[in-house]
Structures are given as structure tokens and as C-alpha cells.
Design a protein around this motif. Structure first.
Motif, PDB file in Angstrom:
ATOM      1  N   ASP A   1      -7.797   1.750  -2.263  1.00 33.65           N
ATOM      2  CA  ASP A   1      -6.349   1.893  -2.254  1.00 33.65           C
ATOM      3  C   ASP A   1      -5.692   0.976  -3.276  1.00 33.65           C
ATOM      4  OD1 ASP A   1      -5.657   3.868  -0.413  1.00 33.65           O
ATOM      5  OD2 ASP A   1      -6.175   2.568   1.243  1.00 33.65           O
TER       6      ASP A   1
ATOM      7  N   LEU B   1      -2.578   6.849  -3.758  1.00 33.14           N
ATOM      8  CA  LEU B   1      -3.159   6.811  -2.419  1.00 33.14           C
ATOM      9  C   LEU B   1      -4.594   7.312  -2.466  1.00 33.14           C
ATOM     10  CD1 LEU B   1      -0.220   8.287  -0.302  1.00 33.14           C
ATOM     11  CD2 LEU B   1      -0.773   5.881  -0.718  1.00 33.14           C
TER      12      LEU B   1
ATOM     13  N   TYR C   1      -5.334  -0.953   5.804  1.00 33.86           N
ATOM     14  CA  TYR C   1      -5.445   0.247   6.627  1.00 33.86           C
ATOM     15  C   TYR C   1      -5.037   1.480   5.819  1.00 33.86           C
ATOM     16  CZ  TYR C   1      -5.934  -3.099  10.374  1.00 33.86           C
ATOM     17  OH  TYR C   1      -6.383  -4.136  11.154  1.00 33.86           O
ATOM     18  N   PRO C   2      -5.496   2.670   6.246  1.00 34.38           N
ATOM     19  CA  PRO C   2      -5.097   3.893   5.538  1.00 34.38           C
ATOM     20  C   PRO C   2      -3.586   4.094   5.579  1.00 34.38           C
ATOM     21  CG  PRO C   2      -6.895   4.332   7.088  1.00 34.38           C
ATOM     22  CD  PRO C   2      -6.421   2.942   7.366  1.00 34.38           C
ATOM     23  N   ALA C   3      -3.068   4.778   4.604  1.00 36.37           N
ATOM     24  CA  ALA C   3      -1.664   5.168   4.603  1.00 36.37           C
ATOM     25  C   ALA C   3      -1.467   6.258   5.648  1.00 36.37           C
ATOM     26  CB  ALA C   3      -1.255   5.670   3.233  1.00 36.37           C
ATOM     27  N   THR C   4      -0.507   6.061   6.542  1.00 38.84           N
ATOM     28  CA  THR C   4      -0.211   7.032   7.592  1.00 38.84           C
ATOM     29  C   THR C   4       0.908   7.946   7.116  1.00 38.84           C
ATOM     30  OG1 THR C   4      -0.890   5.529   9.359  1.00 38.84           O
ATOM     31  CG2 THR C   4       0.593   7.308   9.964  1.00 38.84           C
TER      32      THR C   4
ATOM     33  N   HIS D   1       2.239   2.410   4.886  1.00 34.67           N
ATOM     34  CA  HIS D   1       0.974   1.879   4.372  1.00 34.67           C
ATOM     35  C   HIS D   1       0.959   0.365   4.552  1.00 34.67           C
ATOM     36  CE1 HIS D   1      -2.171   1.749   0.887  1.00 34.67           C
ATOM     37  NE2 HIS D   1      -2.711   1.549   2.079  1.00 34.67           N
ATOM     38  N   THR D   2       0.049  -0.105   5.395  1.00 40.54           N
ATOM     39  CA  THR D   2      -0.159  -1.532   5.618  1.00 40.54           C
ATOM     40  C   THR D   2      -1.595  -1.862   5.227  1.00 40.54           C
ATOM     41  OG1 THR D   2      -0.724  -1.073   7.937  1.00 40.54           O
ATOM     42  CG2 THR D   2       1.550  -1.745   7.470  1.00 40.54           C
ATOM     43  N   PRO D   3      -1.858  -2.090   3.929  1.00 48.31           N
ATOM     44  CA  PRO D   3      -3.222  -2.398   3.482  1.00 48.31           C
ATOM     45  C   PRO D   3      -3.812  -3.560   4.285  1.00 48.31           C
ATOM     46  CG  PRO D   3      -1.727  -2.172   1.609  1.00 48.31           C
ATOM     47  CD  PRO D   3      -0.882  -2.192   2.843  1.00 48.31           C
TER      48      PRO D   3
ATOM     49  N   ARG E   1       2.595   7.644  -5.784  1.00 47.51           N
ATOM     50  CA  ARG E   1       1.786   6.569  -5.211  1.00 47.51           C
ATOM     51  C   ARG E   1       0.309   6.862  -5.432  1.00 47.51           C
ATOM     52  NH1 ARG E   1       4.809   2.353  -4.322  1.00 47.51           N
ATOM     53  NH2 ARG E   1       2.936   1.533  -3.316  1.00 47.51           N
TER      54      ARG E   1
ATOM     55  N   VAL F   1      -6.122   7.910   3.521  1.00 43.53           N
ATOM     56  CA  VAL F   1      -4.969   8.496   4.203  1.00 43.53           C
ATOM     57  C   VAL F   1      -5.327   8.919   5.620  1.00 43.53           C
ATOM     58  CG1 VAL F   1      -3.495  10.565   4.206  1.00 43.53           C
ATOM     59  CG2 VAL F   1      -3.787   9.249   2.103  1.00 43.53           C
TER      60      VAL F   1
ATOM     61  N   LEU G   1       5.934   7.952   5.024  1.00 44.99           N
ATOM     62  CA  LEU G   1       4.725   7.233   4.630  1.00 44.99           C
ATOM     63  C   LEU G   1       4.824   5.823   5.188  1.00 44.99           C
ATOM     64  CD1 LEU G   1       2.269   6.446   2.572  1.00 44.99           C
ATOM     65  CD2 LEU G   1       4.141   5.666   1.108  1.00 44.99           C
TER      66      LEU G   1
END
Length: 279
Positions: free
Chosen positions: A278, A93, A72-75, A68-70, A91, A96, A66
Motif C-alpha cells: 500500500d 490502493l 490495514y486494508p482500505a475499506t 484507510h488506516t495503514p 489513490r 482493499v 473510503l
């Protein structure tokens, strides 16, 4: 079998790095984003600190990550099916980016969802220069192009529907890529008409992004020409694989890239829980 989370990029890469490097095409976004976090610190992508995590399966090996850089969507990458439920329990989420199967597994945990985008990852096969070639030539971006490039970066961000507030990050990206020779312009009759960037080489891969042609210069083959040039240069610089993503809703760009030799690898969905943000 367990998830472990951290906000420390070095801890994340110490644990998940070998797994990512073993699948560099699939992991291209995670590799480039974590490289940027190492270079610029935890707020490289926004005011909130990133969250990174890895899942270890029954054999103790990493079997999914995982990032996640808010905002932005969690990759989510390479998740084994049994990892999704525990992740959703751990989490909150609600936005995604994942391969189709994982995205479907995630949305099963939401009362409702929407699909915000569909992306296709391409890998360069045999490079085929555009034919007929458009007028003009490629050249490296220079500091004197900065204002133009900032406008084009902003326009590109609008086109792909990304979150706002990019000005500082755009400036950093333009300056870094210009200084490092990773931003190329196509000029016709001395006028810049298109641009393409390339990521740093990581785990033997490089990814083309962004590619942008202003609407007034569209339809003349400039995007294909500048993409072919940066792809050629990446190969010449030693990249084992040259990658790019497209929006599947844009048949024009998908056609451009396949004509110059890119071949589909996999698809990803960007999905959101309806009525949620998010956390």
C-alpha cells in the motif's frame, strides 16, 4: 461527480456521517474505526495518518466512502460503480476490503491480484441460546484478568492473520472494554475458557468482536455461549441491530453463529495487488 479526501476524521464525518448512519450495518467497521480515531487521535491504528474520502454522485449526495488506516486494508463502502475508476486514478490502493462487486471492480485495475480473505457479515435475528448449554457461566472481565486477556488478544490476532505490532492497541482495547463492561469471559469451574467483546453502540448498532477460545478449550460450546451472552446484553442495552463478521474459510464459526440466531447479510473480500504494497 468527485472524490474528496481528508486526514481529519471530523471533516470526514461531517460530510459522510449521514450516509454511514443511514446504512449502519454495512458501515459498522467505518463507524467503529472513526469513533476510535476521534477518541485516540490519528495514530490509533498505526504510525501513518489515516486517509478518508467520500464520493458525491451527480445528484450531489454521498455515494460511497473510503477509510484507510495503514497497515490495514482500505475499506470501501457503498461505492456506486462509476466511483471505482476515479478512486483508482486518485489513490494508489493495493490492499482493499470491499463487497464482492466492488472488489471485482477494483481488481480489474490491477495486472494481477490475490484474495487474502472472505468475510461474511451477520445480523442477529431471534437469539437462540445454545442447547445443550456448556458448563459454566458468563462474567464481566476484570482488571485482574488483564494478562490473560492480552495473551488471548494476541492469539486472536495471529488466528485472523492481522498485521503485527498490536501490543499497545491490545492493551488499550482490553483496558477500555474492561472498564466499560464490554468484554465478557466464560468460566467453567472457575477457569476462564472463552471471551467475547462488543463494540460501542453507534447508529443503533453494536458488533461482537473479538471472540476467542483457546484451542485446548475448543469444541465444547463455550464460544457459542459467550457470544450469545454478549449478544443478549447488547440487545438489552438498546442496540437495534447486533452484528458480527466471520471468516468464510472457517465453517465451524459460521455454524456456531447461525445456530444461535445470526443470519447472513452480505459478503466482503480482502484483495491485494500481486507484488505491491500500500502507498
Amino acid at each position: 461527480m468527485t472524490w474528496t479526501f481528508t486526514d481529519d476524521v471530523d471533516v470526514f464525518l461531517d460530510n459522510a456521517g449521514p450516509s454511514l448512519a443511514a446504512r449502519p450495518a454495512e458501515s459498522t467497521v467505518v463507524l467503529t474505526v472513526t469513533a476510535a480515531l476521534r477518541r485516540h487521535g490519528p495514530h490509533a491504528y498505526g504510525d501513518r495518518a489515516p486517509v478518508m474520502g467520500w464520493w458525491r454522485g451527480a445528484d450531489g449526495e454521498v455515494a460511497g466512502t473510503l477509510l484507510h488506516t495503514p497497515p490495514y486494508p482500505a475499506t470501501l463502502n457503498a461505492l456506486s460503480p462509476e466511483a471505482v475508476g476515479p478512486l483508482m486514478d486518485a489513490r494508489r490502493l493495493t490492499h482493499v476490503n470491499a463487497d464482492r462487486a466492488t472488489a471485482r471492480a477494483v481488481t480489474a485495475h490491477w495486472p494481477g491480484h490475490r484474495v487474502d480473505g472472505e468475510q461474511r457479515l451477520y445480523r442477529l435475528g431471534e437469539l437462540v441460546p445454545p442447547s445443550p448449554a456448556p458448563g459454566g457461566r458468563a462474567r464481566a472481565a476484570a482488571p485482574a484478568d488483564r494478562e490473560l486477556l492480552l495473551r488471548w488478544y494476541a492469539a486472536f490476532a495471529v488466528d485472523i492473520g492481522g498485521p503485527g505490532g498490536h501490543a499497545e492497541r491490545h492493551g488499550r482495547a482490553v483496558d477500555e472494554r474492561t472498564a466499560e463492561g464490554r468484554l465478557t469471559l466464560w468460566e467453567d469451574d472457575g477457569v476462564p475458557v472463552s471471551m467475547a467483546g462488543i463494540s460501542p453502540q453507534l447508529a443503533g448498532t453494536a458488533r461482537v468482536a473479538p471472540v476467542y477460545t483457546p484451542p485446548e478449550h475448543g469444541g465444547r460450546g463455550y464460544a457459542a455461549a459467550v457470544t450469545a451472552e454478549v449478544s443478549r446484553a447488547a440487545r438489552a442495552a438498546g442496540a437495534d441491530e447486533v452484528l458480527l463478521f466471520t471468516d468464510l474459510a472457517n465453517p465451524t464459526s459460521n455454524g456456531v453463529y447461525t445456530r444461535i440466531g445470526y443470519r447472513a447479510v452480505s459478503d466482503r473480500l480482502v484483495v491485494s495487488a500481486e507484488g505491491a504494497s500500500d502507498g
